[in-house]
Design a protein around this motif. Structure first.
Motif, PDB file in Angstrom:
ATOM      1  N   ARG A 177      -4.755  -0.095   2.529  1.00  0.00           N
ATOM      2  CA  ARG A 177      -4.914  -0.489   1.121  1.00  0.00           C
ATOM      3  C   ARG A 177      -5.538  -1.882   1.085  1.00  0.00           C
ATOM      4  O   ARG A 177      -4.991  -2.822   1.635  1.00  0.00           O
ATOM      5  N   SER A 179      -6.434  -4.805  -1.379  1.00  0.00           N
ATOM      6  CA  SER A 179      -6.054  -5.203  -2.731  1.00  0.00           C
ATOM      7  C   SER A 179      -6.839  -6.424  -3.168  1.00  0.00           C
ATOM      8  O   SER A 179      -7.071  -7.337  -2.387  1.00  0.00           O
ATOM      9  N   TYR A 181      -6.636  -9.112  -6.260  1.00  0.00           N
ATOM     10  CA  TYR A 181      -5.837  -9.593  -7.388  1.00  0.00           C
ATOM     11  C   TYR A 181      -6.617 -10.716  -8.065  1.00  0.00           C
ATOM     12  O   TYR A 181      -6.717 -11.821  -7.525  1.00  0.00           O
ATOM     13  N   LEU A 193       1.386  -6.740  -7.334  1.00  0.00           N
ATOM     14  CA  LEU A 193       1.875  -5.467  -6.805  1.00  0.00           C
ATOM     15  C   LEU A 193       3.389  -5.513  -6.955  1.00  0.00           C
ATOM     16  O   LEU A 193       4.032  -6.438  -6.484  1.00  0.00           O
ATOM     17  N   HIS A 196       8.462  -3.360  -3.891  1.00  0.00           N
ATOM     18  CA  HIS A 196       8.568  -2.072  -3.206  1.00  0.00           C
ATOM     19  C   HIS A 196       8.871  -2.315  -1.732  1.00  0.00           C
ATOM     20  O   HIS A 196       8.673  -3.415  -1.227  1.00  0.00           O
ATOM     21  N   ASP A 198       7.642  -0.479   1.940  1.00  0.00           N
ATOM     22  CA  ASP A 198       6.578   0.438   2.350  1.00  0.00           C
ATOM     23  C   ASP A 198       7.212   1.696   2.930  1.00  0.00           C
ATOM     24  O   ASP A 198       8.193   1.619   3.662  1.00  0.00           O
ATOM     25  N   LEU A 205      -0.208  -6.497   7.749  1.00  0.00           N
ATOM     26  CA  LEU A 205      -0.861  -7.092   6.581  1.00  0.00           C
ATOM     27  C   LEU A 205      -1.710  -8.294   6.983  1.00  0.00           C
ATOM     28  O   LEU A 205      -1.281  -9.142   7.758  1.00  0.00           O
ATOM     29  N   PHE A 214       2.102 -13.412  -1.528  1.00  0.00           N
ATOM     30  CA  PHE A 214       2.991 -12.392  -0.979  1.00  0.00           C
ATOM     31  C   PHE A 214       4.414 -12.952  -0.928  1.00  0.00           C
ATOM     32  O   PHE A 214       4.627 -14.089  -0.515  1.00  0.00           O
ATOM     33  N   HIS A 253       9.187  -6.198  -0.878  1.00  0.00           N
ATOM     34  CA  HIS A 253       8.209  -7.272  -1.067  1.00  0.00           C
ATOM     35  C   HIS A 253       7.364  -7.007  -2.297  1.00  0.00           C
ATOM     36  O   HIS A 253       7.424  -5.919  -2.883  1.00  0.00           O
ATOM     37  N   ALA A 255       3.562  -8.677  -4.573  1.00  0.00           N
ATOM     38  CA  ALA A 255       2.462  -9.637  -4.574  1.00  0.00           C
ATOM     39  C   ALA A 255       2.360 -10.257  -5.961  1.00  0.00           C
ATOM     40  O   ALA A 255       2.337  -9.544  -6.970  1.00  0.00           O
ATOM     41  N   ARG A 263      -7.095 -13.254  -5.186  1.00  0.00           N
ATOM     42  CA  ARG A 263      -6.473 -13.098  -3.876  1.00  0.00           C
ATOM     43  C   ARG A 263      -6.835 -11.723  -3.327  1.00  0.00           C
ATOM     44  O   ARG A 263      -6.947 -10.757  -4.094  1.00  0.00           O
ATOM     45  N   SER A 265      -6.125  -8.898   0.008  1.00  0.00           N
ATOM     46  CA  SER A 265      -5.365  -8.576   1.216  1.00  0.00           C
ATOM     47  C   SER A 265      -5.768  -7.195   1.700  1.00  0.00           C
ATOM     48  O   SER A 265      -6.332  -6.399   0.938  1.00  0.00           O
ATOM     49  N   ALA A 267      -3.887  -4.117   3.883  1.00  0.00           N
ATOM     50  CA  ALA A 267      -2.670  -3.641   4.547  1.00  0.00           C
ATOM     51  C   ALA A 267      -2.986  -2.347   5.279  1.00  0.00           C
ATOM     52  O   ALA A 267      -3.646  -1.460   4.733  1.00  0.00           O
ATOM     53  N   PHE A 269      -1.210   0.813   7.134  1.00  0.00           N
ATOM     54  CA  PHE A 269       0.087   1.484   7.209  1.00  0.00           C
ATOM     55  C   PHE A 269       0.097   2.483   8.357  1.00  0.00           C
ATOM     56  O   PHE A 269      -0.840   3.276   8.498  1.00  0.00           O
TER      57      PHE A 269
END
Ligand SMILES: O=C(O)CCC(=O)C(=O)O
Ligand SMILES: [Fe+2]
Length: 329
Positions: A177, A179, A181, A193, A196, A198, A205, A214, A253, A255, A263, A265, A267, A269
């Motif tokens: 993902r 992201s 922002y 974000l 949540h 993961d 990340l 974060f 966590h 964001a 910003r 990022s 990630a 997974f």
């Protein structure tokens, strides 16, 4: 959610008040930090030291307690070329600078999971073309190796059969993902974000443009995380918490955003493979240590994975065995 790829575009309009749709009324104390939330450093794990023979026991114990108490750490000396990482960061930044028409060429299509918009990118699909393909592909394959090494070390630290970890995560499903922002005139009212955990085994990340936002929830308090230069932030996900029968902590966590600078990022997974089952490792279980989580097929797991709304640790709650009863049988 293919219909709302335009938060980046929206943010370009002069705006003093943000549209209602983006306001989170249910925000737990607003994402802007409360006075007492001092920036804490999360623990650091040094991959080079971990892989060095002599230091192993001490380092493994350290990894073990970090995964238990924190479920998140900065990974340094990870062996991924900083040249590659810098190239990727640069290309991601350049991608987001493209005019909307250009980005829309990569727009997510209905029924697809990959593309520009609010969703996940899956690996193994030939259409991936966000950053220079080669850079992203190399990054993915480097991180895959790194993740497998990390899983192996965690299996050792947990003292479970290595095979049990491999059975779940070797050749597992990877997703990415990215992201973006944008800055927001009322950052305290929105969430980049939402909170949540993961659903992964682990997540790696990378903060792309050095802008922070974060945060993790530790002992009920939101803590902002400062990324060390050249480090990845690695966190335990739900399936690893389940595999470890609750020993490891899938950390919650979120964001946050700010009013000044965008910003970015990325990630990655690392999820169980399709053929595996998600459940506590058999080698950890005995009458004194009964299973705390149900065992489900990955089919069920992925059904949940693709339909879920990010919502705290709700998946783990659902997976818990109440009163020692396993109702999945
Ligand atoms: O953008 C971030 O820093 C967090 C990303 C994240 O938690 C996620 O994609 O699951
Ligand atoms: Fe996350």
């Amino acid at each position: 959610m293919a219909s709302s790829p335009t938060i980046q575009e929206l943010a370009k309009e002069p705006m003093l008040v943000i549209p209602e749709r983006y306001i989170h009324l249910d925000n737990e104390p607003c994402p802007i930090l409360s006075e007492d939330a001092t920036s804490q450093t999360i623990p650091t794990v040094d991959m080079q030291q971990l892989l060095m023979g002599e230091a192993t026991d001490f380092q493994l114990d350290k990894l073990h307690s970090i995964c238990k108490e924190w479920g998140i750490f900065q990974l340094v000396n990870h062996g991924v070329s900083s040249l590659l990482v810098e190239k990727l960061k640069y290309e991601i930044e350049e991608f987001y600078k493209l005019p909307l028409e250009e980005k829309m060429k990569y727009k997510i299509q209905p029924g697809d999971v990959e593309g520009y918009g609010q969703t996940l990118l899956m690996r193994d699909d030939e259409k991936l073309d966000w950053a220079d393909r080669e850079t992203l592909e190399s990054y993915i394959s480097e991180l895959q190796k790194l993740a497998m090494t990390a899983f192996g070390l965690m299996a050792k630290a947990l003292k479970i059969d290595k095979g049990e970890m491999e059975e779940m995560f070797d050749d597992g499903v990877q997703s990415v993902r990215m992201s973006y922002y944008p800055p927001c005139p009322q950052p305290e009212k929105v969430m980049g974000l939402r909170p949540h955990s993961d659903a992964t085994g682990i997540t790696i990340l990378l903060q792309v443009n050095g802008v922070e936002g974060f945060q993790i929830k530790k002992d009920g308090i939101w803590i902002p995380v400062s990324f060390l230069p050249d480090a990845f932030v690695v966190n335990v996900g739900d399936t690893l918490e389940i595999l470890s029968n609750g020993l490891y902590n899938s950390i919650e966590h979120r964001a946050t955003v700010n009013s000044v600078k965008e910003r970015m990022s990325i990630a990655m997974f690392f999820n169980p493979k399709f053929e595996a089952e998600v459940g506590p490792a058999a080698s950890l279980l005995n009458p004194q240590n009964p299973p705390l989580f149900k065992r489900i097929s990955t089919e069920k797991y992925y059904k949940y994975f693709f339909s879920r709304k990010l919502n705290g640790k709700s998946f783990l709650e659902q997976m818990k065995i109440e009163n020692g009863e396993d109702d999945t049988a």
